[in-house]
Design a protein around this motif. Sequence first.
Motif, PDB file in Angstrom:
ATOM      1  N   ILE A   1       1.337   6.541   4.324  1.00  0.00           N
ATOM      2  CA  ILE A   1       0.665   7.813   4.569  1.00  0.00           C
ATOM      3  C   ILE A   1       1.277   8.569   5.739  1.00  0.00           C
ATOM      4  O   ILE A   1       0.990   9.749   5.922  1.00  0.00           O
ATOM      5  CB  ILE A   1      -0.852   7.647   4.786  1.00  0.00           C
ATOM      6  CG1 ILE A   1      -1.163   6.811   6.011  1.00  0.00           C
ATOM      7  CG2 ILE A   1      -1.500   7.060   3.550  1.00  0.00           C
ATOM      8  CD1 ILE A   1      -2.621   6.866   6.412  1.00  0.00           C
TER       9      ILE A   1
ATOM     10  N   GLY B   1       0.823  -1.204   0.000  1.00  0.00           N
ATOM     11  CA  GLY B   1       0.000   0.000   0.000  1.00  0.00           C
ATOM     12  C   GLY B   1       0.854   1.250   0.000  1.00  0.00           C
ATOM     13  O   GLY B   1       2.076   1.195  -0.143  1.00  0.00           O
TER      14      GLY B   1
ATOM     15  N   GLU C   1      -5.742   0.286   6.951  1.00  0.00           N
ATOM     16  CA  GLU C   1      -4.492   0.898   7.361  1.00  0.00           C
ATOM     17  C   GLU C   1      -3.827   0.021   8.409  1.00  0.00           C
ATOM     18  O   GLU C   1      -4.494  -0.572   9.232  1.00  0.00           O
ATOM     19  CB  GLU C   1      -4.724   2.288   7.967  1.00  0.00           C
ATOM     20  CG  GLU C   1      -5.119   3.311   6.960  1.00  0.00           C
ATOM     21  CD  GLU C   1      -5.261   4.687   7.568  1.00  0.00           C
ATOM     22  OE1 GLU C   1      -4.842   4.892   8.734  1.00  0.00           O
ATOM     23  OE2 GLU C   1      -5.794   5.571   6.877  1.00  0.00           O
ATOM     24  N   ARG C   2      -2.509  -0.007   8.333  1.00  0.00           N
ATOM     25  CA  ARG C   2      -1.776  -0.810   9.287  1.00  0.00           C
ATOM     26  C   ARG C   2      -0.509  -0.065   9.689  1.00  0.00           C
ATOM     27  O   ARG C   2       0.179   0.499   8.830  1.00  0.00           O
ATOM     28  CB  ARG C   2      -1.415  -2.149   8.639  1.00  0.00           C
ATOM     29  CG  ARG C   2      -1.128  -3.221   9.643  1.00  0.00           C
ATOM     30  CD  ARG C   2      -1.256  -4.600   9.066  1.00  0.00           C
ATOM     31  NE  ARG C   2      -0.552  -5.501   9.972  1.00  0.00           N
ATOM     32  CZ  ARG C   2      -0.164  -6.716   9.655  1.00  0.00           C
ATOM     33  NH1 ARG C   2      -0.424  -7.200   8.478  1.00  0.00           N
ATOM     34  NH2 ARG C   2       0.466  -7.458  10.522  1.00  0.00           N
TER      35      ARG C   2
ATOM     36  N   ARG D   1      -1.429   2.316   3.916  1.00  0.00           N
ATOM     37  CA  ARG D   1      -2.857   2.260   3.614  1.00  0.00           C
ATOM     38  C   ARG D   1      -3.068   1.603   2.257  1.00  0.00           C
ATOM     39  O   ARG D   1      -2.349   1.887   1.298  1.00  0.00           O
ATOM     40  CB  ARG D   1      -3.435   3.671   3.587  1.00  0.00           C
ATOM     41  CG  ARG D   1      -4.897   3.713   3.206  1.00  0.00           C
ATOM     42  CD  ARG D   1      -5.433   5.142   3.220  1.00  0.00           C
ATOM     43  NE  ARG D   1      -6.788   5.205   2.727  1.00  0.00           N
ATOM     44  CZ  ARG D   1      -7.864   4.943   3.447  1.00  0.00           C
ATOM     45  NH1 ARG D   1      -7.736   4.600   4.703  1.00  0.00           N
ATOM     46  NH2 ARG D   1      -9.068   5.020   2.923  1.00  0.00           N
ATOM     47  N   LYS D   2      -4.048   0.711   2.196  1.00  0.00           N
ATOM     48  CA  LYS D   2      -4.449   0.121   0.917  1.00  0.00           C
ATOM     49  C   LYS D   2      -5.962  -0.015   0.905  1.00  0.00           C
ATOM     50  O   LYS D   2      -6.609   0.038   1.958  1.00  0.00           O
ATOM     51  CB  LYS D   2      -3.785  -1.237   0.695  1.00  0.00           C
ATOM     52  CG  LYS D   2      -4.360  -2.381   1.518  1.00  0.00           C
ATOM     53  CD  LYS D   2      -3.741  -3.695   1.089  1.00  0.00           C
ATOM     54  CE  LYS D   2      -4.290  -4.859   1.888  1.00  0.00           C
ATOM     55  NZ  LYS D   2      -3.730  -6.136   1.428  1.00  0.00           N
TER      56      LYS D   2
ATOM     57  N   TYR E   1      -3.021  12.024   5.623  1.00  0.00           N
ATOM     58  CA  TYR E   1      -4.286  11.562   6.179  1.00  0.00           C
ATOM     59  C   TYR E   1      -5.479  11.980   5.322  1.00  0.00           C
ATOM     60  O   TYR E   1      -6.546  11.386   5.423  1.00  0.00           O
ATOM     61  CB  TYR E   1      -4.467  12.085   7.606  1.00  0.00           C
ATOM     62  CG  TYR E   1      -3.409  11.584   8.569  1.00  0.00           C
ATOM     63  CD1 TYR E   1      -2.993  10.259   8.553  1.00  0.00           C
ATOM     64  CD2 TYR E   1      -2.839  12.445   9.497  1.00  0.00           C
ATOM     65  CE1 TYR E   1      -2.023   9.798   9.432  1.00  0.00           C
ATOM     66  CE2 TYR E   1      -1.878  11.992  10.385  1.00  0.00           C
ATOM     67  CZ  TYR E   1      -1.476  10.670  10.346  1.00  0.00           C
ATOM     68  OH  TYR E   1      -0.519  10.229  11.228  1.00  0.00           O
TER      69      TYR E   1
ATOM     70  N   THR F   1       2.900   4.099   8.698  1.00  0.00           N
ATOM     71  CA  THR F   1       1.523   3.671   8.453  1.00  0.00           C
ATOM     72  C   THR F   1       1.348   3.431   6.966  1.00  0.00           C
ATOM     73  O   THR F   1       1.690   4.301   6.151  1.00  0.00           O
ATOM     74  CB  THR F   1       0.525   4.738   8.928  1.00  0.00           C
ATOM     75  OG1 THR F   1       0.792   5.043  10.297  1.00  0.00           O
ATOM     76  CG2 THR F   1      -0.906   4.244   8.797  1.00  0.00           C
TER      77      THR F   1
ATOM     78  N   GLY G   1     -11.065   0.656   2.888  1.00  0.00           N
ATOM     79  CA  GLY G   1      -9.722   1.134   3.208  1.00  0.00           C
ATOM     80  C   GLY G   1      -9.165   0.404   4.417  1.00  0.00           C
ATOM     81  O   GLY G   1      -9.840   0.267   5.432  1.00  0.00           O
TER      82      GLY G   1
ATOM     83  N   ARG H   1      -7.674   9.459   3.266  1.00  0.00           N
ATOM     84  CA  ARG H   1      -8.747   8.655   3.848  1.00  0.00           C
ATOM     85  C   ARG H   1     -10.103   9.051   3.286  1.00  0.00           C
ATOM     86  O   ARG H   1     -10.991   8.214   3.159  1.00  0.00           O
ATOM     87  CB  ARG H   1      -8.765   8.818   5.370  1.00  0.00           C
ATOM     88  CG  ARG H   1      -7.544   8.237   6.034  1.00  0.00           C
ATOM     89  CD  ARG H   1      -7.476   8.620   7.488  1.00  0.00           C
ATOM     90  NE  ARG H   1      -6.363   7.957   8.162  1.00  0.00           N
ATOM     91  CZ  ARG H   1      -5.888   8.294   9.344  1.00  0.00           C
ATOM     92  NH1 ARG H   1      -6.436   9.291  10.015  1.00  0.00           N
ATOM     93  NH2 ARG H   1      -4.883   7.645   9.873  1.00  0.00           N
TER      94      ARG H   1
END
Length: 114
Positions: free
Chosen positions: A48, A45, A71-72, A62-63, A98, A60, A69, A101
């Motif tokens: 971000i 991903g 996020e990890r 995001r995919k 951010y 972080t 969505g 999102r």
Amino acid sequence: MGNIIQELESEFIKQDVPQFGPGDTVTVHVKVVEGERERLQAFEGVVIARRNRGINSSFTVRKVSYGEGVERVFPLHSPNVARIEVKRRGVVRRAKLYFLRELTGKAARIRERV
């Protein structure tokens, strides 16, 4: 006291971390333990956010998976993070993305650094 902590932390800091930042697309290979078996799971991903705090650094990713969505947050120097591959470099003008999102589709695209 501070020097002792820094010396202890420096032993656990990984040296093979590639250069990447917000806007870059990365694949993070994470060690997953299931019973007594261990395997690598890939999470790809856009980065971000990046948090630089020495041993406590994290980032972080995001995919969008099946329209949702995801996020990890990954600790940068964790032994559970096997490797990080940078797939493409992105051109962004913010440190924290951010705002992605709220965006979907073509609006959420990031230009590639040439």
